[in-house]
Structure formats: C-alpha cells, structure tokens
Design an enzyme around this catalytic site. Structure first.
Site, PDB file in Angstrom:
ATOM      1  N   ASP A 104     -23.790 -11.617 -19.378  1.00  0.00           N
ATOM      2  CA  ASP A 104     -23.620 -13.069 -19.257  1.00  0.00           C
ATOM      3  C   ASP A 104     -24.122 -13.671 -17.948  1.00  0.00           C
ATOM      4  O   ASP A 104     -24.228 -14.898 -17.823  1.00  0.00           O
ATOM      5  CB  ASP A 104     -22.142 -13.453 -19.479  1.00  0.00           C
ATOM      6  CG  ASP A 104     -21.169 -12.719 -18.544  1.00  0.00           C
ATOM      7  OD1 ASP A 104     -21.549 -12.381 -17.406  1.00  0.00           O
ATOM      8  OD2 ASP A 104     -20.010 -12.503 -18.957  1.00  0.00           O
ATOM      9  N   HIS A 119     -26.463  -3.225 -19.443  1.00  0.00           N
ATOM     10  CA  HIS A 119     -26.768  -3.615 -20.823  1.00  0.00           C
ATOM     11  C   HIS A 119     -27.705  -4.818 -20.892  1.00  0.00           C
ATOM     12  O   HIS A 119     -27.797  -5.470 -21.922  1.00  0.00           O
ATOM     13  CB  HIS A 119     -25.463  -3.906 -21.588  1.00  0.00           C
ATOM     14  CG  HIS A 119     -24.634  -2.679 -21.822  1.00  0.00           C
ATOM     15  ND1 HIS A 119     -23.353  -2.701 -22.317  1.00  0.00           N
ATOM     16  CD2 HIS A 119     -24.910  -1.360 -21.620  1.00  0.00           C
ATOM     17  CE1 HIS A 119     -22.874  -1.465 -22.407  1.00  0.00           C
ATOM     18  NE2 HIS A 119     -23.794  -0.634 -21.983  1.00  0.00           N
ATOM     19  N   CYS A 127     -40.874  -9.575 -25.010  1.00  0.00           N
ATOM     20  CA  CYS A 127     -41.694  -9.452 -26.213  1.00  0.00           C
ATOM     21  C   CYS A 127     -41.575  -8.032 -26.772  1.00  0.00           C
ATOM     22  O   CYS A 127     -41.631  -7.059 -26.022  1.00  0.00           O
ATOM     23  CB  CYS A 127     -43.146  -9.783 -25.868  1.00  0.00           C
ATOM     24  SG  CYS A 127     -44.242  -9.620 -27.279  1.00  0.00           S
ATOM     25  N   ALA A 232      -7.612  -9.983 -14.840  1.00  0.00           N
ATOM     26  CA  ALA A 232      -8.322  -9.684 -13.588  1.00  0.00           C
ATOM     27  C   ALA A 232      -8.362 -10.893 -12.656  1.00  0.00           C
ATOM     28  O   ALA A 232      -8.325 -10.741 -11.433  1.00  0.00           O
ATOM     29  CB  ALA A 232      -9.738  -9.221 -13.906  1.00  0.00           C
TER      30      ALA A 232
END
Ligand code: OAD
Length: 249
Positions: A104, A119, A127, A232
């Site tokens: 994010d 990730h 592409c 958290a």
C-alpha cells in the site's frame, strides 16, 4: 529489485539494532482491509481467482477490476500512528529497516525511507511483455486493463502473486537483516505466508529478541519475548515512548 530510495548500507556485515517486519495489520487502523480474519479480503474473495499469474492469464480484466478497487480504497487511507512511529524510529536509529509485506505504500507516506517491499507495490505497474514499469497513482485507472505505452503489451500490478518468486534482492536483504538484527518488531502479520513468515524464525535463531504487536495470536507468539495484544497504532507508539524515544539505542 530493491525499492527506490532504499539505503541498505553494508547490509551483509552490519548488525542492525532493530528491524520491523510488517503485514496488513499495521494498515488496518488506516482503513486498509487485511487478508485473513473475520473481515479479511480472503473471506469474500479467493486468492486463486485474483492473486495468481494463472488468474491474470485467464481474466486480466477481473484481476484489474479488483486491484483498481483496492487502489481506490488505499488512496483514501492515511498512515496511522504505527506507521508514523516506525518513520520516527528511522530518524533516530541509523540502521533501522522496515521489511514489509504490504503493497500500500503507507510506510513511505509516513516518511519511512528504508523500506524493503517483499510483495511489491500496488501503485506501480509493469508490462508483462517488455518489463517497462512506472508508478501510476490515478484512481480509477482510465483504461482497464492498462496497456504498455511502448509495446502495447498488457500491464500488470507490480505485486507478487501466489506462486511467484519474491524480488530476489529484497528477499536477500531481508534475510540478512533478520539474521543480523538484535531486535525484530513483528507488527500486524499473521506470519503464515512464506517466505516472509520465516524471517522472525531466522531472527530468533540468531538470538534476536522478538516483540510482537498483534491483537491475535500467531505462530510468532510462542517464541516472542514480548507480546502486545493490541492494535499496533496504540501499542507501538507506547512501546517506543517507553524505550526512550529520542535516545539513540
Ligand atoms: P493477514 O491478513 O494474513 O494478517 C493480518 C494480521 O494483522 C492478523 O494477524 C491480525 O490479527 C493482525 N491485525 C489486525 N488488526 C491489527 C492492528 N490494528 N494492529 C496490529 N495487528 C493487527 O496479513 P499478512 O500477514 O500481511 O500476500 O498477510 C501476508 C500476505 O498474505 C499478504 O502480503 C498477502 C496475503 O495473501 C499476497 O497477496 C501475495
């Protein structure tokens, strides 16, 4: 590829005082849905339909619709106190590193610069044909599925899907950080997705302290030296204040 802006100076030989491994839970208080748990994305969606190379080959439009929707959700989210605390720690500790499974970009939005994205990042497109990549923050994207401006190939989100290898340099740097740190903060991850889930074990094997921040029990919990069973955004700022924020450790 190491993410832009990353500075992992002499990583192999350096002992990092502190490493934070983060997962979707750190962004939960910002409004980004997690994957697992009662309100997690994988309750309503199947990873094999949306987050695998096969799914993308089968139906790129469907996969892009889902990612475009997630981009819209994330675009409205701001970093929370946990992201900001990690950014603040980086200001105080030279060798601090965030290793995240999140795509994010909220760590960077909070001001963190040393971030390893295991990730990928949902704001980058690449592409599938010529590997051209770029950041694109438009929401919604004007043309779905997007095509490469150079070769007209299909663009994909620059994220790691199930069954794909993690970016090698980032994983190697993360592994080295885990092996060499003195303390690892494990924040908001269910710690069930490999290979990221092995990082706390590697840290532990090398006698690092593990401190977990997660309202729920995880496989890390039993070997953690300290556990904060709280969101958290509440526990991490408190922990950092207790450590003597502002002092170099
Ligand atoms: P998960 O959704 O598996 O786990 C989120 C964790 O965050 C859970 O253990 C929750 O208890 C915890 N949590 C929820 N709210 C929290 C809060 N406010 N503060 C702290 N913790 C909180 O997310 P990840 O562990 O990040 O991969 O999942 C790992 C990978 O699995 C993801 O990167 C994604 C997913 O499928 C891919 O898409 C390839």
């Amino acid at each position: 590829m190491l993410p832009r802006g990353l500075f992992v100076h002499g990583m192999r030989s350096m002992e990092l005082p502190l490493v934070a491994l983060t997962g979707a839970g750190i962004s939960a208080e910002s409004g980004v849905p997690t994957f697992r748990g009662s309100r997690g994305l994988w309750r309503d969606y199947k990873p094999q339909d949306l987050a695998t190379p096969e799914a993308f080959r089968r139906d790129p439009g469907l996969v892009w619709d889902w990612y475009d929707w997630r981009r819209e959700v994330i675009a409205d989210c701001q970093p929370n106190a946990a992201h900001r605390t990690l950014a603040h720690i980086e200001e105080k500790i030279d060798d601090f590193l965030v290793v995240t499974q999140n795509v994010d970009g909220l760590h960077q939005a909070a001001g963190s610069r040393r971030v390893l994205e295991l990730h990928g990042n949902i704001w980058r497109l690449r592409c599938t044909h010529c590997d051209y990549g770029r950041e694109d923050r438009r929401v919604p994207l004007p043309d779905l599925p997007p095509h490469c401006p150079h070769c007209r190939g299909l663009m994909r989100p620059d994220v790691v899907w199930f069954g794909e290898a993690l970016p090698r340099a980032a994983m190697e740097a993360a592994w080295s950080a885990a092996a060499n740190c003195r303390t690892m903060l494990v924040v908001g991850t269910s710690a069930v997705v490999e290979p990221a889930a092995s990082l706390p074990r590697e840290a532990r094997r090398n006698n690092a302290r593990l401190i977990e921040f997660n309202p729920a029990r995880t496989p890390v919990s039993r070997s953690a030296d300290e556990v904060f069973r709280e969101p958290a955004g509440e526990a991490l700022p408190r922990w950092w204040a207790r450590m003597g924020a502002g002092k170099r450790r």
